[in-house]
Design a protein around this motif. Structure first.
Motif, PDB file in Angstrom:
ATOM      1  N   GLY A 144     -87.843  35.448  69.676  1.00 42.73           N
ATOM      2  CA  GLY A 144     -88.335  36.781  69.998  1.00 42.73           C
ATOM      3  C   GLY A 144     -87.532  37.447  71.085  1.00 42.73           C
ATOM      4  N   TRP A 145     -87.101  36.662  72.075  1.00 44.02           N
ATOM      5  CA  TRP A 145     -86.270  37.192  73.155  1.00 44.02           C
ATOM      6  C   TRP A 145     -84.944  37.684  72.592  1.00 44.02           C
ATOM      7  CZ3 TRP A 145     -84.165  33.857  77.793  1.00 44.02           C
ATOM      8  CH2 TRP A 145     -83.806  34.711  78.854  1.00 44.02           C
ATOM      9  N   ARG A 146     -84.349  36.899  71.702  1.00 44.70           N
ATOM     10  CA  ARG A 146     -83.075  37.302  71.101  1.00 44.70           C
ATOM     11  C   ARG A 146     -83.231  38.511  70.191  1.00 44.70           C
ATOM     12  NH1 ARG A 146     -78.569  33.396  70.938  1.00 44.70           N
ATOM     13  NH2 ARG A 146     -79.009  31.852  72.546  1.00 44.70           N
ATOM     14  N   ARG A 147     -84.382  38.661  69.581  1.00 43.69           N
ATOM     15  CA  ARG A 147     -84.586  39.859  68.752  1.00 43.69           C
ATOM     16  C   ARG A 147     -84.584  41.128  69.599  1.00 43.69           C
ATOM     17  NH1 ARG A 147     -88.282  36.415  65.768  1.00 43.69           N
ATOM     18  NH2 ARG A 147     -90.051  37.204  67.006  1.00 43.69           N
ATOM     19  N   TYR A 194     -77.450  41.479  72.658  1.00 41.95           N
ATOM     20  CA  TYR A 194     -76.121  41.187  73.185  1.00 41.95           C
ATOM     21  C   TYR A 194     -75.928  39.715  73.540  1.00 41.95           C
ATOM     22  CZ  TYR A 194     -77.937  41.170  78.031  1.00 41.95           C
ATOM     23  OH  TYR A 194     -78.620  40.894  79.189  1.00 41.95           O
ATOM     24  N   THR A 195     -76.976  38.900  73.418  1.00 48.89           N
ATOM     25  CA  THR A 195     -76.873  37.504  73.839  1.00 48.89           C
ATOM     26  C   THR A 195     -75.689  36.769  73.202  1.00 48.89           C
ATOM     27  OG1 THR A 195     -79.251  37.400  74.265  1.00 48.89           O
ATOM     28  CG2 THR A 195     -78.103  35.313  73.976  1.00 48.89           C
ATOM     29  N   PRO A 196     -75.436  36.878  71.893  1.00 52.58           N
ATOM     30  CA  PRO A 196     -74.260  36.176  71.344  1.00 52.58           C
ATOM     31  C   PRO A 196     -72.935  36.639  71.955  1.00 52.58           C
ATOM     32  CG  PRO A 196     -75.768  36.801  69.586  1.00 52.58           C
ATOM     33  CD  PRO A 196     -76.247  37.490  70.825  1.00 52.58           C
ATOM     34  N   ARG A 197     -72.819  37.916  72.264  1.00 54.23           N
ATOM     35  CA  ARG A 197     -71.580  38.397  72.891  1.00 54.23           C
ATOM     36  C   ARG A 197     -71.451  37.832  74.299  1.00 54.23           C
ATOM     37  NH1 ARG A 197     -73.607  43.148  70.755  1.00 54.23           N
ATOM     38  NH2 ARG A 197     -73.972  44.098  72.797  1.00 54.23           N
ATOM     39  N   GLY A 204     -91.251  44.668  72.436  1.00 52.75           N
ATOM     40  CA  GLY A 204     -92.098  44.599  71.246  1.00 52.75           C
ATOM     41  C   GLY A 204     -93.172  43.553  71.446  1.00 52.75           C
ATOM     42  N   ALA A 205     -94.396  43.875  71.035  1.00 55.33           N
ATOM     43  CA  ALA A 205     -95.521  42.979  71.308  1.00 55.33           C
ATOM     44  C   ALA A 205     -95.304  41.592  70.718  1.00 55.33           C
ATOM     45  CB  ALA A 205     -96.808  43.597  70.759  1.00 55.33           C
ATOM     46  N   HIS A 206     -94.710  41.509  69.533  1.00 52.14           N
ATOM     47  CA  HIS A 206     -94.551  40.204  68.880  1.00 52.14           C
ATOM     48  C   HIS A 206     -93.431  39.375  69.502  1.00 52.14           C
ATOM     49  CE1 HIS A 206     -91.524  42.733  67.068  1.00 52.14           C
ATOM     50  NE2 HIS A 206     -90.996  41.714  66.418  1.00 52.14           N
ATOM     51  N   ASN A 207     -92.587  39.986  70.351  1.00 52.44           N
ATOM     52  CA  ASN A 207     -91.510  39.261  71.024  1.00 52.44           C
ATOM     53  C   ASN A 207     -91.840  38.892  72.460  1.00 52.44           C
ATOM     54  OD1 ASN A 207     -89.740  39.440  68.789  1.00 52.44           O
ATOM     55  ND2 ASN A 207     -89.162  41.535  69.383  1.00 52.44           N
ATOM     56  N   ALA A 208     -92.945  39.406  72.977  1.00 51.16           N
ATOM     57  CA  ALA A 208     -93.224  39.293  74.414  1.00 51.16           C
ATOM     58  C   ALA A 208     -93.381  37.841  74.864  1.00 51.16           C
ATOM     59  CB  ALA A 208     -94.473  40.098  74.764  1.00 51.16           C
ATOM     60  N   ALA A 209     -94.044  37.015  74.083  1.00 50.46           N
ATOM     61  CA  ALA A 209     -94.276  35.636  74.504  1.00 50.46           C
ATOM     62  C   ALA A 209     -92.958  34.883  74.641  1.00 50.46           C
ATOM     63  CB  ALA A 209     -95.200  34.933  73.504  1.00 50.46           C
ATOM     64  N   ALA A 247     -89.983  36.207  75.224  1.00 54.87           N
ATOM     65  CA  ALA A 247     -89.247  36.748  76.366  1.00 54.87           C
ATOM     66  C   ALA A 247     -89.792  36.180  77.674  1.00 54.87           C
ATOM     67  CB  ALA A 247     -89.326  38.271  76.370  1.00 54.87           C
ATOM     68  N   THR A 248     -91.108  36.086  77.780  1.00 52.49           N
ATOM     69  CA  THR A 248     -91.720  35.518  78.978  1.00 52.49           C
ATOM     70  C   THR A 248     -91.347  34.050  79.135  1.00 52.49           C
ATOM     71  OG1 THR A 248     -93.584  37.056  78.838  1.00 52.49           O
ATOM     72  CG2 THR A 248     -93.915  35.043  80.126  1.00 52.49           C
ATOM     73  N   ALA A 249     -91.360  33.298  78.026  1.00 52.72           N
ATOM     74  CA  ALA A 249     -90.998  31.885  78.078  1.00 52.72           C
ATOM     75  C   ALA A 249     -89.535  31.704  78.457  1.00 52.72           C
ATOM     76  CB  ALA A 249     -91.290  31.227  76.733  1.00 52.72           C
ATOM     77  N   GLY A 250     -88.666  32.577  77.945  1.00 52.39           N
ATOM     78  CA  GLY A 250     -87.255  32.491  78.280  1.00 52.39           C
ATOM     79  C   GLY A 250     -87.004  32.733  79.755  1.00 52.39           C
TER      80      GLY A 250
END
Length: 263
Positions: free
Chosen positions: A57-60, A64-67, A137-142, A144-147
């Motif tokens: 979810g964080w990567r979604r 730019y993470t792969p770059r 985005g709500a479905h990515n928040a968890a 992102a927080t974990a990351g």
């Protein structure tokens, strides 16, 4: 230390054209002479974001993470090795969570809190709306927080024991004063976001009197759907550095010039 750099001629607007700004001179090369005693490399937010499958979810939300990972793998090792073998100091700007206060290069200071305006229920509702529908985005928040909860230096960007660490503009400015630095060359992620606006970024340090430059190959930018393919936000950010903060260097020129400092 002499080397080529890039600036942008933000003049002269041509009012005989339909679009006067198309008369600007644009990008051009200049030769600059850096004072090694007053110049430092700043590594900012060069984070270990985990393995590709750990926080999907964080990567979604952070495309730019792969770059950034490619830059950490291909650019940071030769760049940091060359700088560490030169008289230029390396500073590190951190953030996100405390993964650094135990390191010897970090000197805690009492921050000066900014007075905050009062919030109300409408304010909190608007912030939640942005959180759910802008980023992450709500479905990515968890994810992102974990990351962010396990955030750390990327292995290729971990500070050495003697390298200064700052978590805000005041601390980075204190490092500059202690070392006699007035020109900071920023690398890390992202050039149009954290390196510009986060605590310890270019906006902060310009206010403290520093020139703030960058190395084009050692940064990437937050892109959007319309810009990602051509990385146009990165190009705009490099333009902003060149007209407002300092200079844009190319990695081969920078690496070629560093050995001359030891001769």
């Amino acid at each position: 230390m002499k080397l080529p750099a890039q600036l942008y001629r933000q003049f002269d607007a041509d009012y005989s054209r339909d679009v006067p700004g198309e008369g600007y001179g644009g990008w051009h090369d200049v030769e600059v002479e850096l004072a090694p005693a007053h110049t430092a490399l700043v590594v900012m937010h060069a984070w270990d974001s985990g393995q590709p499958g750990e926080f999907p979810g964080w990567r979604r939300a952070v495309e730019y993470t792969p770059r950034a990972e490619k830059i950490l793998c291909d650019v940071f090792p030769p760049l940091l090795s060359a700088v560490r073998n030169s008289p230029l100091p390396v500073f590190h700007v951190v953030g996100g969570r405390d993964y650094y206060s135990h390191l010897p290069g970090y000197v805690p200071t009492k921050p000066t809190p900014l007075p905050q305006v009062a919030a109300d229920p409408a304010y909190h509702a608007l912030q939640q709306l942005r959180h759910d529908h802008a980023t992450p985005g709500a479905h990515n928040a968890a994810d992102a927080t974990a990351g962010f909860a396990r955030l750390d230096f990327a292995p290729n960007a971990r500070p050495l024991a003697h390298e200064g660490i700052a978590e805000n503009g005041e601390q980075l400015a204190a490092l500059c004063r202690a070392h006699g630095i007035n020109h900071l060359i920023y690398v890390g992620f992202a050039i149009n976001w954290c390196l510009l606006m986060s605590p310890g970024g270019m906006v902060d340090l310009k206010r403290h009197g520093c020139l703030c430059s960058t190395i084009a190959e050692a940064v990437t930018a937050v892109e959007n759907r319309e810009t990602a393919r051509e990385e146009r936000e990165k190009q705009q950010a490099l333009w902003r550095v060149a007209v407002e903060f300092g200079f844009v260097f190319n990695l081969p020129d920078f690496l070629k010039a560093l050995p001359t400092l030891s001769q």
